[in-house]
Design a protein around this motif. Sequence first.
Motif, PDB file in Angstrom:
ATOM      1  N   ASN A   1       0.829  -1.204   0.000  1.00  0.00           N
ATOM      2  CA  ASN A   1       0.000   0.000   0.000  1.00  0.00           C
ATOM      3  C   ASN A   1       0.863   1.254   0.000  1.00  0.00           C
ATOM      4  O   ASN A   1       1.927   1.288   0.632  1.00  0.00           O
ATOM      5  CB  ASN A   1      -0.906   0.027   1.237  1.00  0.00           C
ATOM      6  CG  ASN A   1      -2.231  -0.644   0.987  1.00  0.00           C
ATOM      7  OD1 ASN A   1      -3.193  -0.007   0.575  1.00  0.00           O
ATOM      8  ND2 ASN A   1      -2.287  -1.947   1.218  1.00  0.00           N
ATOM      9  N   GLN A   2       0.389   2.264  -0.693  1.00  0.00           N
ATOM     10  CA  GLN A   2       1.012   3.582  -0.648  1.00  0.00           C
ATOM     11  C   GLN A   2      -0.060   4.583  -0.234  1.00  0.00           C
ATOM     12  O   GLN A   2      -1.202   4.505  -0.703  1.00  0.00           O
ATOM     13  CB  GLN A   2       1.609   3.955  -2.004  1.00  0.00           C
ATOM     14  CG  GLN A   2       2.734   3.035  -2.445  1.00  0.00           C
ATOM     15  CD  GLN A   2       3.298   3.402  -3.796  1.00  0.00           C
ATOM     16  OE1 GLN A   2       2.817   4.318  -4.453  1.00  0.00           O
ATOM     17  NE2 GLN A   2       4.334   2.701  -4.206  1.00  0.00           N
ATOM     18  N   PHE A   3       0.311   5.522   0.630  1.00  0.00           N
ATOM     19  CA  PHE A   3      -0.645   6.474   1.186  1.00  0.00           C
ATOM     20  C   PHE A   3      -0.284   7.897   0.778  1.00  0.00           C
ATOM     21  O   PHE A   3       0.873   8.200   0.480  1.00  0.00           O
ATOM     22  CB  PHE A   3      -0.683   6.371   2.717  1.00  0.00           C
ATOM     23  CG  PHE A   3      -0.990   5.002   3.234  1.00  0.00           C
ATOM     24  CD1 PHE A   3      -2.291   4.548   3.307  1.00  0.00           C
ATOM     25  CD2 PHE A   3       0.029   4.147   3.643  1.00  0.00           C
ATOM     26  CE1 PHE A   3      -2.585   3.280   3.774  1.00  0.00           C
ATOM     27  CE2 PHE A   3      -0.248   2.875   4.108  1.00  0.00           C
ATOM     28  CZ  PHE A   3      -1.558   2.444   4.180  1.00  0.00           C
ATOM     29  N   LYS A   4      -1.282   8.757   0.782  1.00  0.00           N
ATOM     30  CA  LYS A   4      -1.039  10.177   0.557  1.00  0.00           C
ATOM     31  C   LYS A   4      -2.003  10.989   1.419  1.00  0.00           C
ATOM     32  O   LYS A   4      -3.123  10.531   1.719  1.00  0.00           O
ATOM     33  CB  LYS A   4      -1.194  10.544  -0.916  1.00  0.00           C
ATOM     34  CG  LYS A   4      -2.600  10.432  -1.458  1.00  0.00           C
ATOM     35  CD  LYS A   4      -2.636  10.647  -2.970  1.00  0.00           C
ATOM     36  CE  LYS A   4      -2.022  11.951  -3.395  1.00  0.00           C
ATOM     37  NZ  LYS A   4      -2.126  12.154  -4.860  1.00  0.00           N
TER      38      LYS A   4
ATOM     39  N   GLY B   1      -4.021  19.218   8.503  1.00  0.00           N
ATOM     40  CA  GLY B   1      -4.393  18.195   7.533  1.00  0.00           C
ATOM     41  C   GLY B   1      -5.760  17.609   7.809  1.00  0.00           C
ATOM     42  O   GLY B   1      -6.260  17.635   8.934  1.00  0.00           O
ATOM     43  N   LEU B   2      -6.364  17.054   6.759  1.00  0.00           N
ATOM     44  CA  LEU B   2      -7.716  16.492   6.879  1.00  0.00           C
ATOM     45  C   LEU B   2      -7.737  14.977   6.716  1.00  0.00           C
ATOM     46  O   LEU B   2      -8.762  14.397   6.400  1.00  0.00           O
ATOM     47  CB  LEU B   2      -8.626  17.149   5.837  1.00  0.00           C
ATOM     48  CG  LEU B   2      -8.806  18.657   5.979  1.00  0.00           C
ATOM     49  CD1 LEU B   2      -9.706  19.195   4.867  1.00  0.00           C
ATOM     50  CD2 LEU B   2      -9.381  19.013   7.346  1.00  0.00           C
ATOM     51  N   GLY B   3      -6.581  14.327   6.922  1.00  0.00           N
ATOM     52  CA  GLY B   3      -6.586  12.871   6.913  1.00  0.00           C
ATOM     53  C   GLY B   3      -5.700  12.272   5.844  1.00  0.00           C
ATOM     54  O   GLY B   3      -4.800  12.920   5.301  1.00  0.00           O
ATOM     55  N   VAL B   4      -5.971  11.020   5.523  1.00  0.00           N
ATOM     56  CA  VAL B   4      -5.129  10.236   4.624  1.00  0.00           C
ATOM     57  C   VAL B   4      -6.010   9.376   3.737  1.00  0.00           C
ATOM     58  O   VAL B   4      -7.180   9.112   4.064  1.00  0.00           O
ATOM     59  CB  VAL B   4      -4.166   9.347   5.452  1.00  0.00           C
ATOM     60  CG1 VAL B   4      -4.948   8.287   6.225  1.00  0.00           C
ATOM     61  CG2 VAL B   4      -3.129   8.667   4.563  1.00  0.00           C
ATOM     62  N   ARG B   5      -5.467   8.932   2.623  1.00  0.00           N
ATOM     63  CA  ARG B   5      -6.169   7.975   1.767  1.00  0.00           C
ATOM     64  C   ARG B   5      -5.153   7.080   1.086  1.00  0.00           C
ATOM     65  O   ARG B   5      -3.956   7.398   1.022  1.00  0.00           O
ATOM     66  CB  ARG B   5      -7.033   8.681   0.725  1.00  0.00           C
ATOM     67  CG  ARG B   5      -6.262   9.360  -0.397  1.00  0.00           C
ATOM     68  CD  ARG B   5      -7.229   9.953  -1.408  1.00  0.00           C
ATOM     69  NE  ARG B   5      -6.557  10.641  -2.495  1.00  0.00           N
ATOM     70  CZ  ARG B   5      -6.138  10.055  -3.617  1.00  0.00           C
ATOM     71  NH1 ARG B   5      -6.315   8.750  -3.774  1.00  0.00           N
ATOM     72  NH2 ARG B   5      -5.537  10.749  -4.562  1.00  0.00           N
ATOM     73  N   ASN B   6      -5.626   5.958   0.555  1.00  0.00           N
ATOM     74  CA  ASN B   6      -4.762   5.054  -0.206  1.00  0.00           C
ATOM     75  C   ASN B   6      -4.496   5.639  -1.586  1.00  0.00           C
ATOM     76  O   ASN B   6      -5.424   5.914  -2.342  1.00  0.00           O
ATOM     77  CB  ASN B   6      -5.417   3.676  -0.345  1.00  0.00           C
ATOM     78  CG  ASN B   6      -5.529   2.963   0.985  1.00  0.00           C
ATOM     79  OD1 ASN B   6      -6.507   3.127   1.696  1.00  0.00           O
ATOM     80  ND2 ASN B   6      -4.524   2.184   1.322  1.00  0.00           N
ATOM     81  N   ALA B   7      -3.233   5.838  -1.894  1.00  0.00           N
ATOM     82  CA  ALA B   7      -2.867   6.392  -3.197  1.00  0.00           C
ATOM     83  C   ALA B   7      -2.745   5.297  -4.249  1.00  0.00           C
ATOM     84  O   ALA B   7      -3.125   5.484  -5.403  1.00  0.00           O
ATOM     85  CB  ALA B   7      -1.548   7.152  -3.096  1.00  0.00           C
ATOM     86  N   ALA B   8      -2.220   4.135  -3.857  1.00  0.00           N
ATOM     87  CA  ALA B   8      -2.031   3.041  -4.817  1.00  0.00           C
ATOM     88  C   ALA B   8      -1.728   1.761  -4.054  1.00  0.00           C
ATOM     89  O   ALA B   8      -1.294   1.792  -2.896  1.00  0.00           O
ATOM     90  CB  ALA B   8      -0.895   3.361  -5.785  1.00  0.00           C
ATOM     91  N   ILE B   9      -1.978   0.650  -4.707  1.00  0.00           N
ATOM     92  CA  ILE B   9      -1.556  -0.665  -4.211  1.00  0.00           C
ATOM     93  C   ILE B   9      -0.652  -1.248  -5.296  1.00  0.00           C
ATOM     94  O   ILE B   9      -1.120  -1.628  -6.370  1.00  0.00           O
ATOM     95  CB  ILE B   9      -2.747  -1.590  -3.925  1.00  0.00           C
ATOM     96  CG1 ILE B   9      -3.662  -0.951  -2.879  1.00  0.00           C
ATOM     97  CG2 ILE B   9      -2.263  -2.956  -3.445  1.00  0.00           C
ATOM     98  CD1 ILE B   9      -4.919  -1.757  -2.585  1.00  0.00           C
TER      99      ILE B   9
END
Length: 272
Positions: A39-42, A68-76
């Motif tokens: 997983n990669q996060f941004k 900041g307003l949080g994080v999400r998955n950028a890519a798998i």
Amino acid sequence: MVRSLWSAATGMIAQQTNVDTIANNLANVNTTGYKTQANQFKSLLYQNLQTKTTSGNNETKPTGAQVGLGVRNAAITSIFKQGNLLETTNDTDFAIEGEGFFAVRGEDGETYYTRNGNFVWAINSGGGITLTNSDGLKVLDSRGRTIELGANYITNRITVASDGEICYPNANGNPTPIGVRIGAFQFNNPTGLTKEGDSLYAVSDASGPAINEATNNQVVRSRFLQGYLESSNVQVADEMVNLIVAQRAYELNSKAITASDQMMQQANQLRS
């Protein structure tokens, strides 16, 4: 405080996806040709609390204030590192040492690619034999055609050279090329391939078109090993460490939600 609730919630969602990916890696630890995923996060958007401005003395402040307003998955991302080669002594098992992929013809007529070389010789409608994978999809040669031989070929006498050339004993018993070579294909960006399940990959705009090793001299050609299979490149110890880290991150985000809820509860209980 409401902002912290949503930010922590995004962290829990992201870590849940992370755990899902790790679980899939562990589930495929014995899947032939499987490539581990990471997983990669941004970070999400930032909200300005205070922009860069001047102080009361008319001096420029060096920084503003953003939260900041949080994080999400950028890519798998799939990691296409060579897996260990395991000897099977099965004449129709093949491993690719290098960057290449086998090609198979799907039931929809499209071409798919795989690192799983667990093949079999199947009897075709004409009485001859066809090289297929375990699901019956036909393996393609270096010209993009299905590999079909006549009924006069005995399967346990067929051998494959390191360049993928299919050989059969001549009158003197020496393996002789029959003019058919198992296809090997590479991609400029293999991580851009679309995963189709059953260890198959499909070409996408991100991966670029397939590069035929037999017709392109700009790539390092792969080596075929008969009687071997490429094992999964999943490292169980690494995955267990990643699982612990993801679990702790999930717990921390859940505690942030609990803390925000308690702070809001105390604010609601204030009396004038």
